[in-house]
Design a protein around this motif. Sequence first.
Motif, mmCIF file in Angstrom:
data_model
loop_
_atom_site.group_PDB
_atom_site.id
_atom_site.type_symbol
_atom_site.label_atom_id
_atom_site.label_comp_id
_atom_site.label_asym_id
_atom_site.label_seq_id
_atom_site.Cartn_x
_atom_site.Cartn_y
_atom_site.Cartn_z
ATOM 1 N N CYS A 1 1.135 -1.397 -0.027
ATOM 2 C CA CYS A 1 0.316 0.009 -0.051
ATOM 3 C C CYS A 1 0.873 1.305 -0.122
ATOM 4 C CB CYS A 1 -0.500 0.170 1.247
ATOM 5 S SG CYS A 1 -0.283 0.106 3.253
ATOM 6 N N GLU A 2 0.386 1.769 -0.349
ATOM 7 C CA GLU A 2 1.343 4.343 -0.133
ATOM 8 C C GLU A 2 0.086 4.925 0.737
ATOM 9 O OE1 GLU A 2 0.053 3.176 -4.280
ATOM 10 O OE2 GLU A 2 1.445 2.344 -4.733
ATOM 11 N N GLY A 3 1.501 6.035 0.331
ATOM 12 C CA GLY A 3 0.280 7.079 1.570
ATOM 13 C C GLY A 3 -0.464 7.425 1.362
ATOM 14 N N ASN B 1 -5.390 -5.962 8.945
ATOM 15 C CA ASN B 1 -4.375 -5.319 9.787
ATOM 16 C C ASN B 1 -3.173 -5.508 9.319
ATOM 17 O OD1 ASN B 1 -3.431 -6.282 12.591
ATOM 18 N ND2 ASN B 1 -3.968 -3.933 12.936
ATOM 19 N N TYR B 2 -3.075 -6.903 9.246
ATOM 20 C CA TYR B 2 -2.091 -7.952 9.165
ATOM 21 C C TYR B 2 -1.214 -8.456 8.003
ATOM 22 C CZ TYR B 2 -6.175 -10.543 9.951
ATOM 23 O OH TYR B 2 -7.128 -11.778 9.448
ATOM 24 N N HIS B 3 -2.302 -7.505 7.216
ATOM 25 C CA HIS B 3 -1.398 -7.928 5.705
ATOM 26 C C HIS B 3 -0.766 -6.869 4.690
ATOM 27 C CE1 HIS B 3 -4.263 -11.434 5.793
ATOM 28 N NE2 HIS B 3 -5.610 -10.032 5.927
ATOM 29 N N PHE B 4 -1.010 -5.608 5.471
ATOM 30 C CA PHE B 4 -0.623 -4.742 4.509
ATOM 31 C C PHE B 4 0.271 -4.200 4.396
ATOM 32 C CE2 PHE B 4 -5.560 -4.121 4.747
ATOM 33 C CZ PHE B 4 -5.464 -4.324 2.673
ATOM 34 N N LEU B 5 1.207 -3.512 3.444
ATOM 35 C CA LEU B 5 3.020 -3.119 3.863
ATOM 36 C C LEU B 5 3.086 -1.821 2.978
ATOM 37 C CD1 LEU B 5 4.285 -6.632 2.021
ATOM 38 C CD2 LEU B 5 3.823 -6.126 4.449
ATOM 39 N N PHE B 6 3.799 -1.176 4.098
ATOM 40 C CA PHE B 6 4.286 0.182 3.266
ATOM 41 C C PHE B 6 5.283 0.265 2.503
ATOM 42 C CE2 PHE B 6 6.509 3.987 3.209
ATOM 43 C CZ PHE B 6 5.658 4.778 2.390
ATOM 44 N N ALA B 7 5.126 0.339 1.100
ATOM 45 C CA ALA B 7 5.694 0.967 -0.415
ATOM 46 C C ALA B 7 6.363 2.100 -0.387
ATOM 47 C CB ALA B 7 5.634 0.177 -1.067
ATOM 48 N N SER B 8 7.609 2.427 -0.294
ATOM 49 C CA SER B 8 7.648 3.832 -1.331
ATOM 50 C C SER B 8 7.704 4.384 -2.271
ATOM 51 C CB SER B 8 8.982 4.220 -0.701
ATOM 52 O OG SER B 8 10.072 3.344 -0.909
ATOM 53 N N ASP B 9 8.229 2.740 -3.231
ATOM 54 C CA ASP B 9 8.685 2.684 -4.775
ATOM 55 C C ASP B 9 9.415 3.685 -5.130
ATOM 56 O OD1 ASP B 9 7.696 1.431 -7.100
ATOM 57 O OD2 ASP B 9 7.097 3.684 -7.561
ATOM 58 N N PHE B 10 10.649 3.759 -4.104
ATOM 59 C CA PHE B 10 11.407 5.276 -4.455
ATOM 60 C C PHE B 10 12.676 3.893 -5.799
ATOM 61 C CE2 PHE B 10 15.666 6.268 -2.967
ATOM 62 C CZ PHE B 10 15.790 7.716 -3.533
ATOM 63 N N LEU C 1 8.730 10.787 2.622
ATOM 64 C CA LEU C 1 8.391 11.630 3.472
ATOM 65 C C LEU C 1 6.800 12.038 4.312
ATOM 66 C CD1 LEU C 1 11.217 13.569 4.338
ATOM 67 C CD2 LEU C 1 11.087 11.207 5.180
ATOM 68 N N HIS C 2 6.167 12.866 3.140
ATOM 69 C CA HIS C 2 4.943 12.658 2.961
ATOM 70 C C HIS C 2 3.829 11.947 3.126
ATOM 71 C CE1 HIS C 2 1.275 15.286 2.207
ATOM 72 N NE2 HIS C 2 1.145 14.816 1.662
ATOM 73 N N GLU C 3 3.994 10.363 2.356
ATOM 74 C CA GLU C 3 2.925 9.435 2.482
ATOM 75 C C GLU C 3 3.433 8.722 3.464
ATOM 76 O OE1 GLU C 3 3.809 7.317 -0.806
ATOM 77 O OE2 GLU C 3 3.122 9.103 -2.019
ATOM 78 N N ILE C 4 4.435 8.772 4.233
ATOM 79 C CA ILE C 4 4.724 8.356 5.697
ATOM 80 C C ILE C 4 3.523 8.892 6.729
ATOM 81 C CG2 ILE C 4 6.701 7.692 7.463
ATOM 82 C CD1 ILE C 4 8.982 7.022 5.981
ATOM 83 N N GLU C 5 3.945 10.153 6.258
ATOM 84 C CA GLU C 5 3.082 11.112 7.328
ATOM 85 C C GLU C 5 1.471 10.953 7.064
ATOM 86 O OE1 GLU C 5 2.519 15.926 8.104
ATOM 87 O OE2 GLU C 5 4.150 15.376 7.028
ATOM 88 N N GLU C 6 1.225 10.195 5.689
ATOM 89 C CA GLU C 6 0.075 10.223 5.733
ATOM 90 C C GLU C 6 -1.022 8.908 6.510
ATOM 91 O OE1 GLU C 6 -1.565 12.135 1.044
ATOM 92 O OE2 GLU C 6 -0.306 10.447 1.603
ATOM 93 N N VAL C 7 0.061 7.947 6.219
ATOM 94 C CA VAL C 7 -0.053 6.992 6.502
ATOM 95 C C VAL C 7 -0.321 6.718 8.573
ATOM 96 C CG1 VAL C 7 0.490 4.668 7.421
ATOM 97 C CG2 VAL C 7 0.668 5.059 5.308
#
Length: 353
Positions: free
Chosen positions: A288-290, A304-313, A323-329
């Motif tokens: 998932c994304e921000g 809540n145990y399925h979703f992984l934060f991904a930057s796509d950087f 950083l903005h997307e991390i803040e959104e989560v």
Amino acid sequence: MDYQIIDADGHVIEDDSLFDYLDASYRAQDHQLSWDRLFPSLDFHHIGGHSTRNKKSFGGGQRVGPKEWLEFVEMADLEFAVLYPTKGLRIGNISHPDWACLVARAYNDWLHDRYLKHSPRLKGMALLALQDVDEAVVELRRAITELGFVGAMLPSRGLPFDLGHKSYWPVYAEAERLGCALGVHGGAHHSMGLDTFETFVPIHALGHPLSLIIAFTGMVYHGVFNQFPRLRMGFLEGGAGWVTFWMDRLDRSHSYHLELNLRGKYKGPSVEDVPSDYIKKGQVYIGCEGNEEGLPYQIQRAGNYHFLFASDFPHEIGPDDILHEIEEVAEAPISDADKRAVLRENAKRFYQI
């Protein structure tokens, strides 16, 4: 936050140094190696005519190598980042099995030497050539046991069969035995009904989730998750929003129709099963994304145990955007336990870090 984040899906940008890792006999015969000879096109939707708006991203022309990746890890205060390929997303489109195997092995050696040796905070996902399943099993074993990778990537498109097909089951058996992750990654968007589009944005927007839906459905209904109950599969770069759509659509169709089962060949969900339960199993992880306003609903329905934060950087977005997307989560209307799961704990469990 009192914990560090794990980036479940970043990308390396392959450079010319990868050619040095190809089989020596091939290098001796060919002095004009180029990317179009190493990999085929990602698909014909990606050739010219579009660019990214963000000048700090790779698409905006910025070079990103091991040094820049480690700078990003420090800036974003990531505990770990898991690295997927860029040009290697095309591996499913290679038609020659032996060449696919050579390319996969060269990429894995290159990623190990160029990135993983630089820092334990960088984790690698191997390329596998499913064009030759026996060799893919051998290479998966080498990548995990000798190179220290945390898993391997499977392309969502390009292979002759869907990922649920029994041809690929030996790879799933080996991944289950090794206890490593397998990540299906979007990227190639051909042969899904988008081929006549004359614009790129909708192809990019729809191609990623549609390819993951197809891959996941094939694995469920051809019995992969029933056959390999300890296999951990991730479905990445398609966002989280397709999850509840899939749950509703498959539950409805499954309740109305029976599958033919000649001599017990059908291995998918039984009449008594509910397809949405396959999403809720601990085997399935979704990137998932921000900027996903629907994430709270996906968590409410699927857990809540399925979703992984991904930057796509460093693809379409740059460091400040991450950083903005991390803040959104971190500011999303979900519980602190949900946030910690998405930003850290699920990735630890999926990749067994």
